[in-house]
Write a protein that holds these residues in place. Structure first.
Motif, short mmCIF file in Angstrom:
data_model
loop_
_atom_site.label_atom_id
_atom_site.label_comp_id
_atom_site.label_asym_id
_atom_site.label_seq_id
_atom_site.Cartn_x
_atom_site.Cartn_y
_atom_site.Cartn_z
N LEU A 88 -1.93 -0.62 -6.15
CA LEU A 88 -0.44 -0.33 -6.07
C LEU A 88 0.07 -0.15 -4.94
O LEU A 88 1.17 -0.91 -4.64
N CYS A 89 -0.32 0.50 -4.05
CA CYS A 89 0.31 0.94 -2.81
C CYS A 89 0.19 -0.38 -1.91
O CYS A 89 1.38 -0.80 -1.23
N ALA A 90 -0.89 -1.08 -1.74
CA ALA A 90 -0.82 -2.45 -1.08
C ALA A 90 0.15 -3.36 -1.66
O ALA A 90 0.78 -4.03 -0.96
N SER A 91 0.27 -3.54 -2.91
CA SER A 91 1.12 -4.30 -3.50
C SER A 91 2.49 -4.02 -3.44
O SER A 91 3.49 -4.91 -2.93
N ALA A 92 2.85 -2.79 -3.45
CA ALA A 92 4.34 -2.18 -3.22
C ALA A 92 4.52 -2.44 -1.74
O ALA A 92 5.75 -3.09 -1.69
N PHE A 93 3.73 -2.08 -0.78
CA PHE A 93 4.20 -2.29 0.60
C PHE A 93 4.41 -3.81 1.08
O PHE A 93 5.35 -4.19 1.53
N GLU A 94 3.54 -4.88 0.16
CA GLU A 94 3.61 -6.10 0.56
C GLU A 94 5.07 -6.59 -0.19
O GLU A 94 5.78 -7.37 0.69
N ALA A 95 5.36 -6.27 -1.33
CA ALA A 95 6.43 -6.65 -1.91
C ALA A 95 7.72 -6.19 -1.07
O ALA A 95 8.74 -6.90 -0.69
N VAL A 96 7.82 -4.96 -0.52
CA VAL A 96 8.95 -4.13 0.01
C VAL A 96 8.92 -5.10 1.66
O VAL A 96 9.96 -5.20 2.04
N TRP A 97 7.71 -5.20 2.19
CA TRP A 97 7.82 -6.03 3.78
C TRP A 97 8.49 -7.41 3.47
O TRP A 97 9.19 -7.56 4.49
#
Length: 172
Positions: free
Chosen positions: A150-159
């Motif tokens: 979840l955190c990796a996906s959220a960060f990637e999407a935000v980035w």
């Protein structure tokens, strides 16, 4: 598991490849920052010497091949805290941190965890728990694969939606 401040800080010398940070609050009340933000608000100069230890750590990590990234999800116009944060980000950039700013209106379709976090090497998440006044009250770790994804996906999407620090112009 909860970490105290010293245990949390030690993680920045223990990871191997990447440390990524997602910040989603419009203001924080960290004890170390408040006096410096007060100087900024009063129009007083700040030599930013208090950032030197962190910037040295980042610089050494980057020289060793490590990555430091941070994404700020912000409401616009920016809060006073975020305007101040933007104004002191250059030493972080010069040390090797990659920083982007993401207007909150761009992230409506992104699935976020409930708290800000650091993700180390895609294996350890440290969630930051804050009181309503922005004071950090706990650092909680997780290695649960769901939390990491979840955190990796959220960060990637935000980035992907982010604006690099050098290009982001805060609205007033």
């Amino acid at each position: 598991m909860s970490l105290d401040y010293e245990e949390f800080n030690a993680l920045f010398t223990q990871f191997e490849r990447s440390a990524i940070h997602l910040e989603m609050r419009d203001s924080y009340g960290t004890a170390i920052e408040l006096p410096h933000m007060a100087k900024w608000a009063a129009g007083e100069p700040d030599d930013l010497a208090w950032l030197q230890g962190w910037c040295d750590l980042v610089r050494e990590g980057v020289q060793a091949g490590k990555t430091f990234k941070r994404a700020h999800v912000v409401s616009e116009p920016l809060s006073d805290y975020q305007r101040w944060s933007h104004s002191i980000m250059q030493p972080h950039i010069e040390a090797g941190s990659e920083v982007c700013w993401v207007p909150r209106r761009r992230v409506s379709s992104v699935a976020f965890p409930g708290n800000d976090f650091w993700l180390f090497d895609d294996r350890l998440v440290v969630f930051h728990h804050y009181a309503g006044n922005g004071q950090n009250i706990d650092f909680v770790t997780s290695t649960d694969p769901h939390d990491v994804r979840l955190c990796a996906s959220a960060f990637e999407a935000v980035w992907e939606l982010g604006i690099p620090h050098s290009e982001y112009k805060p609205s007033v």
